[in-house]
Design a protein around this motif. Structure first.
Motif, PDB file in Angstrom:
ATOM      1  N   ALA A 153       0.870  -1.165   0.123  1.00 16.01           N
ATOM      2  CA  ALA A 153       0.068   0.121  -0.098  1.00 16.01           C
ATOM      3  C   ALA A 153       0.970   1.346   0.145  1.00 16.01           C
ATOM      4  N   SER A 173      -5.747  -5.527  -5.283  1.00 20.79           N
ATOM      5  CA  SER A 173      -4.115  -5.234  -5.424  1.00 20.79           C
ATOM      6  C   SER A 173      -3.608  -6.040  -6.516  1.00 20.79           C
ATOM      7  N   THR A 188      -3.876   0.911  -4.190  1.00 25.95           N
ATOM      8  CA  THR A 188      -3.836   1.770  -2.926  1.00 25.95           C
ATOM      9  C   THR A 188      -4.713   1.545  -1.802  1.00 25.95           C
ATOM     10  N   SER A 191      -4.933  -2.250  -1.057  1.00 25.11           N
ATOM     11  CA  SER A 191      -4.164  -2.917   0.085  1.00 25.11           C
ATOM     12  C   SER A 191      -3.984  -2.128   1.281  1.00 25.11           C
TER      13      SER A 191
END
Length: 161
Positions: free
Chosen positions: A21, A100, A144, A147
């Motif tokens: 992330a 992700s 982003t 995650s």
């Protein structure tokens, strides 16, 4: 013994998804913006270089290792949903694997592959670059958030494991 293993694997998933992330956050918050401020040829050349360098054992080990571990742990978690914390482990696993890993494979990687054959200073590249930036960053925002949410779910699960 199984409780220790479940907690340890969930901790590793929290670390892996959190680390990824952070990588994705850096790209969303400043790397792509910086590349977008460069002349197209320079931005394209830089991104082409990044796409080569990112294929390394450290990044891929964390990125793909977390996905593989999430898949393995998801199977256990889904079959033990009545156990405390397993719903959050399953949620985190699904968020990471789909949000992700799958988004990377089906969203960002095809864009990166389309960038490979382009000569940075060509007219085709200059036309492609703004669309690439827009689409790549949009998919990266998804990665982003997914995650980070996965990391949060794993951390939350550890409260009750």
């Amino acid at each position: 013994m199984l409780d220790w293993l479940t907690t340890s694997l969930t901790f590793l998933l929290a670390l892996g998804s959190g680390l990824i992330a952070g990588v994705f956050f850096a790209f969303s918050s400043f790397v792509m913006g910086a590349l977008g401020r460069l002349p197209a040829a320079q931005g394209i050349a830089a991104m082409q270089s990044i796409n080569v360098v990112v294929i390394n054992p450290i990044f891929l080990g964390v990125f793909m290792g977390t996905a593989l571990l999430a898949l393995l742990v998801a199977g256990y978690a889904l079959s033990h949903l009545s156990m405390p914390g397993m719903g959050y482990v399953a949620l985190g696993s699904v968020l990471y694997v789909i949000g992700s890993f799958a988004v990377t494979v089906f969203g960002n990687v095809p864009l990166n592959e389309a960038l490979v054959p382009l000569q940075p200073d060509s007219a085709d590249a200059a036309l492609f670059w703004p669309r690439y930036l827009k689409d790549w960053v949009m998919w990266n925002h998804v990665r982003t958030v997914a995650s980070l949410a996965a990391s949060g779910a794993f951390i939350w699960a550890m409260r009750t494991l």
